[in-house]
Motif scaffolding. Structure first.
Motif, mmCIF file in Angstrom:
data_model
loop_
_atom_site.group_PDB
_atom_site.id
_atom_site.type_symbol
_atom_site.label_atom_id
_atom_site.label_comp_id
_atom_site.label_asym_id
_atom_site.label_seq_id
_atom_site.Cartn_x
_atom_site.Cartn_y
_atom_site.Cartn_z
ATOM 1 N N ARG A 140 0.832 -1.211 0.000
ATOM 2 C CA ARG A 140 0.000 0.000 0.000
ATOM 3 C C ARG A 140 0.864 1.258 0.000
ATOM 4 N NH1 ARG A 140 -3.104 -2.702 4.037
ATOM 5 N NH2 ARG A 140 -2.328 -1.219 5.583
ATOM 6 N N VAL A 141 1.960 1.211 0.739
ATOM 7 C CA VAL A 141 2.868 2.365 0.780
ATOM 8 C C VAL A 141 3.487 2.595 -0.594
ATOM 9 C CG1 VAL A 141 5.097 3.167 1.674
ATOM 10 C CG2 VAL A 141 3.377 2.284 3.249
ATOM 11 N N ARG A 142 3.922 1.524 -1.244
ATOM 12 C CA ARG A 142 4.543 1.664 -2.568
ATOM 13 C C ARG A 142 3.538 2.152 -3.604
ATOM 14 N NH1 ARG A 142 7.543 -2.809 -5.015
ATOM 15 N NH2 ARG A 142 8.559 -1.129 -6.134
ATOM 16 N N GLU A 143 2.312 1.662 -3.482
ATOM 17 C CA GLU A 143 1.249 2.120 -4.397
ATOM 18 C C GLU A 143 0.998 3.610 -4.193
ATOM 19 O OE1 GLU A 143 -3.495 1.272 -5.157
ATOM 20 O OE2 GLU A 143 -2.290 -0.287 -4.191
ATOM 21 N N THR B 232 -2.485 11.823 3.284
ATOM 22 C CA THR B 232 -2.900 10.540 2.692
ATOM 23 C C THR B 232 -1.891 9.445 3.011
ATOM 24 O OG1 THR B 232 -3.949 11.754 0.880
ATOM 25 C CG2 THR B 232 -3.584 9.394 0.556
ATOM 26 N N LEU B 233 -0.597 9.745 2.831
ATOM 27 C CA LEU B 233 0.436 8.753 3.133
ATOM 28 C C LEU B 233 0.412 8.387 4.616
ATOM 29 C CD1 LEU B 233 2.816 7.010 2.273
ATOM 30 C CD2 LEU B 233 4.313 9.002 2.570
ATOM 31 N N SER B 234 0.224 9.378 5.462
ATOM 32 C CA SER B 234 0.155 9.129 6.906
ATOM 33 C C SER B 234 -1.006 8.202 7.242
ATOM 34 C CB SER B 234 -0.006 10.448 7.665
ATOM 35 O OG SER B 234 1.077 11.314 7.400
ATOM 36 N N LYS B 235 -2.109 8.366 6.526
ATOM 37 C CA LYS B 235 -3.272 7.515 6.767
ATOM 38 C C LYS B 235 -2.976 6.072 6.375
ATOM 39 C CE LYS B 235 -8.268 7.446 5.984
ATOM 40 N NZ LYS B 235 -9.407 8.070 5.291
ATOM 41 N N MET C 168 3.349 14.506 11.465
ATOM 42 C CA MET C 168 4.518 15.379 11.652
ATOM 43 C C MET C 168 5.807 14.636 11.286
ATOM 44 S SD MET C 168 3.572 17.212 15.281
ATOM 45 C CE MET C 168 5.229 17.888 15.478
ATOM 46 N N ALA C 169 5.856 13.356 11.603
ATOM 47 C CA ALA C 169 7.034 12.544 11.293
ATOM 48 C C ALA C 169 7.218 12.423 9.781
ATOM 49 C CB ALA C 169 6.904 11.151 11.926
ATOM 50 N N VAL C 170 6.111 12.157 9.077
ATOM 51 C CA VAL C 170 6.171 12.045 7.606
ATOM 52 C C VAL C 170 6.580 13.385 6.998
ATOM 53 C CG1 VAL C 170 4.834 11.585 5.506
ATOM 54 C CG2 VAL C 170 4.468 10.184 7.557
ATOM 55 N N THR D 21 10.116 8.572 3.676
ATOM 56 C CA THR D 21 9.154 7.803 4.468
ATOM 57 C C THR D 21 8.760 6.514 3.758
ATOM 58 O OG1 THR D 21 8.247 9.837 5.443
ATOM 59 C CG2 THR D 21 6.907 7.852 5.599
ATOM 60 N N CYS D 22 8.514 6.607 2.454
ATOM 61 C CA CYS D 22 8.088 5.418 1.697
ATOM 62 C C CYS D 22 9.174 4.350 1.670
ATOM 63 C CB CYS D 22 7.698 5.807 0.269
ATOM 64 S SG CYS D 22 6.132 6.707 0.175
#
Length: 278
Positions: free
Chosen positions: A32-35, A46-49, A81-83, A91-92
């Motif tokens: 999911r992260v790579r997508e 969105t990425l954080s979610k 905040m981290a992302v 992050t990815c």
């Protein structure tokens, strides 16, 4: 090489050539992260979610951003905040690499211990890669870290095979020999199947080729030097080699005779990088 090691190696290589070897799949959260990362319009919320659906991975990301290597004056306790602090690409790559730890688990104690050993080794190399990349190149430290985390991914199918073959599981010498001999070719196949970027995908298959000489410094060079550095102070055969002829050192601008662990600043940075990944 023992008869058992020869037999297993032959069977696994034949399975690879016939496209019959069952390759591991990335954990769902990594997929999911790579997508998400492939979406040029992806935003930090969105990425954080996506990452936030995995509580353990979220905690690891926050731990990394607060590590001595990356922290600022203000502690970060929130994933978004981290992302934001790390950036989307960093992050990815980090999330993909850290999520792989979920794959290094087995049902038998013997193989589970071996998988832990391989993962711990991978985090050690990844930590050294991070420091080498930041200190001696203009390449991306997150990519170098990911390269270190996946450089022995080819050991996974071998250990899965061993779990179903008691004679191999009970012969650690033969098992180690098989892993050493063929994890590079399996690792190369796995990362290409996962559609990893080519500079990372070629790492497992090339990092033990000490005669290679690419035009520019790359992630293979970083993993290669990190691997050699990790064996300093041991009786490993790599420490008996003449490192002066290995081009990766020259491309990094690094003295082949340097012991990074003896250099306080580098040693502290390596320790910090390894601890943030564990």
């Amino acid at each position: 090489m023992s008869k058992l090691a020869e037999k297993v190696q032959h069977e696994l290589i034949q399975a690879i050539e016939n496209d019959e070897l069952v390759l591991p799949t990335l954990p769902e959260v990594a997929l999911r992260v790579r997508e998400a990362a492939e979406d040029p319009n992806i935003g930090i919320p969105t990425l954080s979610k996506v990452i936030g659906n995995d509580a353990a991975l979220s905690a690891r990301i926050i731990k990394v951003v607060n590590s001595p290597l990356l922290r600022t004056n203000k502690e970060i306790t929130d994933l978004q905040m981290a992302v934001s602090r790390l950036g989307i690409n960093y992050t990815c790559n980090l999330a993909t690499g850290l999520a792989m730890e979920q794959m290094f688990q087995a049902t038998s104690d013997v193989i589970d211990r071996k998988m832990r050993e391989v993962w711990n080794r991978s985090t050690e190399i990844a930590g050294i890669c991070h420091v080498l990349c930041r200190s001696y190149t203009r390449l991306a430290p997150d990519q170098a870290t990911l390269a270190g985390l996946v450089h022995q991914i080819g050991a996974l199918p071998i250990l899965t095979y061993a779990e179903d073959h008691a004679e191999l599981m009970n012969d650690s010498i033969s098992l180690n020999h098989v892993i050493e001999r063929i994890h590079p070719v399996i690792g190369d196949k796995i990362l290409r199947t996962w559609d990893f970027p080519l500079p990372i995908a070629v790492v497992p298959g090339e990092y033990l080729d000490f005669t290679r000489n690419s035009e520019k410094v790359d992630y293979v060079d970083i993993v290669q030097v990190a691997t050699l550095q990790s064996y300093l102070g041991t009786e490993h055969p790599f420490t008996q080699m003449d490192w002066s002829g290995i081009s990766a050192f020259a491309k990094l601008g690094l003295d082949p005779n340097i012991d990074m662990q003896a250099e306080d600043e580098l040693s502290n940075a390596m320790e910090a990088a390894m601890s943030m990944l564990r």
